[in-house]
Design an enzyme around this catalytic site. Structure first.
Site, PDB file in Angstrom:
ATOM      1  N   ASN A 195     -16.004 -23.472  41.536  1.00 40.06           N
ATOM      2  CA  ASN A 195     -17.078 -22.799  41.152  1.00 40.06           C
ATOM      3  C   ASN A 195     -17.331 -23.466  39.977  1.00 40.06           C
ATOM      4  O   ASN A 195     -16.900 -24.787  39.646  1.00 40.06           O
ATOM      5  CB  ASN A 195     -16.822 -21.390  40.726  1.00 40.06           C
ATOM      6  CG  ASN A 195     -15.576 -21.405  39.543  1.00 40.06           C
ATOM      7  OD1 ASN A 195     -15.519 -22.110  38.644  1.00 40.06           O
ATOM      8  ND2 ASN A 195     -14.911 -20.026  39.750  1.00 40.06           N
ATOM      9  N   LEU A 196     -18.615 -23.527  39.126  1.00 39.56           N
ATOM     10  CA  LEU A 196     -19.205 -24.433  38.480  1.00 39.56           C
ATOM     11  C   LEU A 196     -18.304 -24.572  37.076  1.00 39.56           C
ATOM     12  O   LEU A 196     -18.076 -25.738  36.415  1.00 39.56           O
ATOM     13  CB  LEU A 196     -20.519 -23.840  37.844  1.00 39.56           C
ATOM     14  CG  LEU A 196     -21.081 -24.719  36.641  1.00 39.56           C
ATOM     15  CD1 LEU A 196     -21.515 -26.104  37.415  1.00 39.56           C
ATOM     16  CD2 LEU A 196     -22.518 -24.184  36.142  1.00 39.56           C
ATOM     17  N   SER A 197     -17.640 -23.503  36.673  1.00 39.35           N
ATOM     18  CA  SER A 197     -16.656 -23.395  35.529  1.00 39.35           C
ATOM     19  C   SER A 197     -15.302 -24.360  35.832  1.00 39.35           C
ATOM     20  O   SER A 197     -15.089 -25.124  35.052  1.00 39.35           O
ATOM     21  CB  SER A 197     -16.416 -22.139  34.979  1.00 39.35           C
ATOM     22  OG  SER A 197     -15.688 -21.448  35.944  1.00 39.35           O
ATOM     23  N   GLU A 198     -14.977 -24.298  36.964  1.00 35.73           N
ATOM     24  CA  GLU A 198     -13.753 -25.000  37.443  1.00 35.73           C
ATOM     25  C   GLU A 198     -14.243 -26.511  37.776  1.00 35.73           C
ATOM     26  O   GLU A 198     -13.535 -27.359  37.223  1.00 35.73           O
ATOM     27  CB  GLU A 198     -13.299 -24.694  38.726  1.00 35.73           C
ATOM     28  CG  GLU A 198     -12.699 -23.140  38.777  1.00 35.73           C
ATOM     29  CD  GLU A 198     -12.298 -22.613  40.269  1.00 35.73           C
ATOM     30  OE1 GLU A 198     -11.559 -21.589  40.237  1.00 35.73           O
ATOM     31  OE2 GLU A 198     -13.246 -22.946  41.154  1.00 35.73           O
ATOM     32  N   ASP A 264     -13.816 -16.525  48.194  1.00 37.90           N
ATOM     33  CA  ASP A 264     -12.989 -16.441  49.579  1.00 37.90           C
ATOM     34  C   ASP A 264     -13.967 -16.371  50.603  1.00 37.90           C
ATOM     35  O   ASP A 264     -13.684 -16.795  51.965  1.00 37.90           O
ATOM     36  CB  ASP A 264     -12.312 -15.275  49.485  1.00 37.90           C
ATOM     37  CG  ASP A 264     -10.866 -15.186  48.377  1.00 37.90           C
ATOM     38  OD1 ASP A 264     -10.819 -16.195  48.029  1.00 37.90           O
ATOM     39  OD2 ASP A 264     -10.599 -14.237  47.902  1.00 37.90           O
TER      40      ASP A 264
END
Length: 474
Positions: A195-198, A264
């Site tokens: 995701n963007l934060s990761e 998921d």
């Protein structure tokens, strides 16, 4: 033109990773506890659902594909409940039981559709012997079309490099939902889905789409990946590949109730579509549509083929989406009978970016319905040069039709849409840039019919040309 679902029944996908059991306690709350300033929930419903890698396997099985799951569990009631739930939906479970550890369990307490607290029961599997998992993976690889490694940092993927090497040796695509900020451990995978934060935890903050593309492309090359799919919440998804231009897919979520397990669903649908023979860009479109469905549900959930079919076809079947000129004219007639104000714009929209999205949202605000007329591939090449378009017409129209601001998308072959505009006669004709209204193709016809012509500005610094330059400079 419509996106079609593949035959998921012919697909077989192996999921390896951190399995867990999600428990939900539901009930009303009407008072505060006298013991502490917390609400009192009177539990009246208890529900158990497979989570983590098990939820990925559930999503694959829900599509009708053959789903095989390998993971680590304890020897306890949670492991039994997990196995029973999965087998009931035809997920083939191949768990390695670890008697010294509990099965990872997450308990959520909810009231009035709001999550109040989550309690985790777990002990990391990092030091557990991975050899039994390797043996199970090797046995499964000859029979599958894709391998998903679902990492929740619980220890099942502590030897993830060995798993990637096994898949690569068998020439099986390996897709990974990563965790943490050490993406080096995923080197050599086919695709990552952070995701963007990761993603930004690894590469740093991205101030705009151009920087995201630049840093993402560098990461793809640096880690020897084939592609990177960044999920961006309300901004949709961005696919960055080694040999393809970036593909930005806007979100299709109408309402968001719970994002639990959405990642998921994305990787499950993506892997299943690939295993069923879909190319990566179409598989991403299906995964994006599935994510839009699942976030509208409460808790970890799956998407059925019917729900996915409705998500990708619903707008076109109800008079919206990609259309022929004949269909468009009838749709405009119907809209006017409902008293709706029709806005029309046009362009190549070769690599859709934030500037385009902002412009189209502003155009839509000028009326009730927005038509986007799109230059054909030949028309784009004549206007932009031999190297364009980067994305073919079909892909450009699919992405545009997924935008919430866009109602109808129609192609045209000429250099300008003047003939099409004269046929449709929108109430408002819009063009972006520094044009004068009288310079806009179709303006005379619209004015003659009593319509308006507007010029809207594009966002500074964001352009398809800049994105292409950023890619070439890598």
């Amino acid at each position: 033109m419509k996106m079609t679902l593949p035959d998921f029944h012919c697909a077989e996908v192996l999921v390896v990773g951190d399995v867990m059991l999600d428990r939900y306690w539901y009930g009303p709350t009407s008072r505060i506890s006298p013991e502490a300033p917390v609400p009192v929930v009177k539990v009246n419903t208890i529900e158990e659902r497979p989570g983590g890698a098990a939820n990925v396997a559930m999503n694959i099985a829900a599509l009708g594909a053959n789903s095989h799951l390998i993971g680590l569990t304890g020897i306890d009631d949670a492991a039994h409940a997990l196995s029973e739930k999965l087998r009931s939906v035809k997920v083939r479970c191949d768990f390695v039981s670890v008697p010294t550890h509990p099965t990872v369990t997450k308990l959520r307490v909810l009231s009035r559709n709001q999550q109040l607290i989550r309690l985790d029961f777990e002990e990391g599997f990092d030091n557990v012997d991975a050899q039994p998992m390797f043996e199970r993976i090797e046995q499964a690889l000859p029979h599958i079309g894709a391998l998903v490694l679902s990492d929740y940092a619980k220890g099942a993927l502590s030897q993830v490099q060995e798993m990637i090497k096994l898949a690569n040796a068998a020439k099986v695509p390996v897709l990974i939902d990563p965790k943490g900020n050490d993406f080096e451990r995923y080197r050599g995978a086919t695709l990552l889905t952070p995701n963007l934060s990761e993603f930004e935890a690894v590469v740093g903050h991205c101030k705009d789409d151009n920087e995201l593309v630049e840093k993402g492309t560098r990461l793809v090359k640096g880690l020897d990946l084939q592609a990177l799919l960044i999920t961006r919440s309300e901004q949709g998804m961005s696919l960055l590949s080694v040999d393809q231009p970036p593909l930005h897919l806007p979100t299709q979520a109408q309402e968001v109730f719970d994002v639990t397990g959405a990642g998921d669903t994305v990787i499950g649908v993506l892997a299943t579509a690939i295993a069923a023979g879909k190319p990566l860009n179409e598989a991403c479109f299906l995964a994006n549509a599935a994510a839009g469905v699942v976030v509208g549900k409460l808790g970890t959930s799956t998407v059925s083929p019917i729900e996915l079919e409705n998500a990708i076809r619903g707008r076109a079947e109800t008079g919206f989406g990609v259309m022929t000129e004949f269909q468009l004219k009838q749709a405009v007639v119907d809209a006017r009978q409902r008293g709706e104000r029709v806005v029309m714009t046009n362009g190549c929209f070769d690599i859709l970016h934030a500037g385009h999205v902002s412009y189209l949202e502003n155009a839509r605000r000028l009326g009730d319905r927005l038509i986007v007329a799109v230059n054909s591939d030949a028309s784009t090449k004549r206007l932009k040069g031999e190297s364009r378009p980067v994305n073919p017409l079909e892909q450009r129209m699919i992405v545009l039709s997924a935008l919430g601001a866009v109602d109808w998308v129609v192609p045209f072959e000429e250099d300008t849409p003047q003939r099409l505009i004269a046929d449709v006669l929108p109430d408002v004709l819009v063009k972006g840039g520094d044009y004068k209204p009288e310079e806009i193709a179709g303006s005379e016809e619209v004015w003659a019919a009593g319509g308006d012509v507007k010029v809207l500005n594009f966002e500074d610094g964001i352009s398809t040309t800049n994105i292409i330059k950023a890619i070439k400079n890598q």
